[in-house]
Design a protein around this motif. Structure first.
Motif, short mmCIF file in Angstrom:
data_model
loop_
_atom_site.label_atom_id
_atom_site.label_comp_id
_atom_site.label_asym_id
_atom_site.label_seq_id
_atom_site.Cartn_x
_atom_site.Cartn_y
_atom_site.Cartn_z
N LEU A 113 0.96 -0.96 0.01
CA LEU A 113 0.14 0.21 0.07
C LEU A 113 0.82 1.37 0.43
CD1 LEU A 113 -2.69 1.39 0.79
CD2 LEU A 113 -3.00 1.49 3.06
N ILE A 114 2.04 1.27 0.93
CA ILE A 114 2.62 2.38 1.02
C ILE A 114 3.76 3.12 -0.51
CG2 ILE A 114 4.54 3.57 2.31
CD1 ILE A 114 3.83 1.98 4.48
N PHE A 115 4.13 1.70 -0.98
CA PHE A 115 5.26 1.43 -2.16
C PHE A 115 3.64 2.59 -2.88
CE2 PHE A 115 5.67 0.28 -5.80
CZ PHE A 115 7.41 0.25 -6.59
N SER A 116 2.18 1.61 -3.32
CA SER A 116 1.69 1.38 -4.62
C SER A 116 1.32 4.07 -4.16
CB SER A 116 -0.01 1.18 -4.27
OG SER A 116 0.26 0.00 -5.23
N LEU A 117 1.33 3.65 -2.78
CA LEU A 117 0.61 5.80 -3.07
C LEU A 117 1.98 6.34 -3.10
CD1 LEU A 117 -1.54 7.64 -0.77
CD2 LEU A 117 -0.17 7.25 0.74
N PHE A 118 3.43 5.73 -2.26
CA PHE A 118 4.23 6.66 -2.76
C PHE A 118 4.61 7.17 -4.02
CE2 PHE A 118 4.28 6.91 1.42
CZ PHE A 118 5.01 7.95 2.12
N LEU A 119 4.44 5.68 -5.34
CA LEU A 119 4.92 5.66 -6.33
C LEU A 119 4.14 6.59 -7.13
CD1 LEU A 119 5.89 4.61 -9.18
CD2 LEU A 119 4.47 2.48 -8.71
N SER A 120 2.58 6.92 -7.09
CA SER A 120 1.60 7.90 -7.46
C SER A 120 1.91 8.82 -7.33
CB SER A 120 -0.14 7.13 -7.29
OG SER A 120 -0.36 5.02 -6.90
#
Length: 315
Positions: A26-33
């Motif tokens: 979730l953190i990966f997807s959020l920060f990538l976005s």
């Protein structure tokens, strides 16, 4: 615990925002976005200003530099965090950690100075409109940016060189998603008094002076606008400052909020979560603030998008 000399330190560990493995995707997807939005939004601002001759003015010159600075600041911290999550490796090299400290300080202070230069530009435009083109000439604009970059580089280099003299203990886990200066100093086994004094002196001088300049500019801007006889003139004057004032409020407001949060909670991990509000969010929102609140910018972005996509402007 035995100290180790800085020459023996090969890496630090970036402990991130949480220890829960289930939250990492979730953190990966959020920060990538957030990173993609930041880069795309700020580069669109730069392209729109560059492609529209009507926007080749001091205000948009400073805005372009602010957008480029936001891209650089986000690139300094977020990609390494994403790589660490993806590879499940929390390590960052000693040189990489010092580089992050240097670059985050450089771009952080540069943002501070650029916001002050933009405030001065609005002050001259509203309080001295007849002399605007004479005062805000290309040479002065370039000097303001170059001087800001020079001062920020010297400050960042000074902090980085002070770190080089420190010895670190065996436990080298940084409770953050990037190497923040204050968190790295807490890992040192040697005396950090000079480093901490330097932080307070630098913040007191190079942090308060630009902020004082911004406050001074807006006090005079408000005073001049209130003396305008026409309500239409007042509205136009305030509209030219609205975007910049929103960005200033976001930048300093989130920074102050993180400082208060750190002082109240005393938890490095909670402070790391709070620091997202000043190290990631403002850089992502700045393009939206300027594009949504500025008619000229909306038109330039619309023209740029229509030329790129071959579609009529929707803005």
């Amino acid at each position: 615990m035995e100290p180790r000399n800085q020459t023996a330190v090969s890496k630090f560990l970036l402990l991130g925002l949480t220890d829960d493995p289930a939250l990492q995707p979730l953190i990966f997807s959020l920060f990538l976005s957030m990173y993609l939005v930041t880069v795309l939004g700020n580069l669109l601002i730069v392209l729109a200003v560059s492609s529209d001759s009507h926007l080749h003015t001091p205000m948009y010159f400073f805005l372009c530099n602010l957008s480029l600075n936001d891209v650089c600041l986000s690139t300094t911290t977020i990609p390494k965090m994403l790589v660490n999550i993806q590879t499940r490796d929390q390590s960052i090299s000693y040189a990489g950690c010092l580089s992050q400290v240097f670059l985050t300080i450089l771009f952080g202070y540069l943002e501070n100075f650029l916001l002050a230069a933009m405030a001065y530009d609005r002050y001259v435009a509203i309080c001295h409109p007849l002399r605007y083109t004479v005062i805000m000439n290309p040479r002065l604009c370039a000097l303001l940016v170059l001087d800001s970059l020079l001062i920020s580089t010297v400050v960042a280099l000074l902090h980085a060189l002070m770190l080089l003299r420190l010895s670190f203990c065996a436990r080298l886990g940084v409770p953050h998603f990037f190497c923040e200066l204050a968190q790295v100093l807490r890992l040192a086994c040697s005396d950090t008094l000079l480093d901490n004094v330097l932080i307070y002196v630098v913040v007191g001088v190079f942090g308060s002076v630009p902020l004082s300049g911004i406050i001074f500019s807006y006090v005079h801007i408000v005073s001049s606008v209130l003396r305008m006889p026409s309500s239409e003139g007042k509205q136009k004057a305030f509209s030219t400052c609205g975007s910049h004032l929103s960005v200033v409020t976001l930048f300093y407001g989130t920074g102050f909020g993180v400082y208060v949060s750190s002082a109240v909670t005393g938890s490095p991990r909670k402070s790391a979560v709070a620091s997202v509000m000043y190290s990631v969010v403002p850089q992502m929102l700045n393009p939206f603030i300027y594009s949504l609140r500025n008619r000229d910018m909306k038109g330039a972005l619309g023209n740029l998008i229509s030329r790129i996509g071959g579609a009529p402007s929707l803005l």
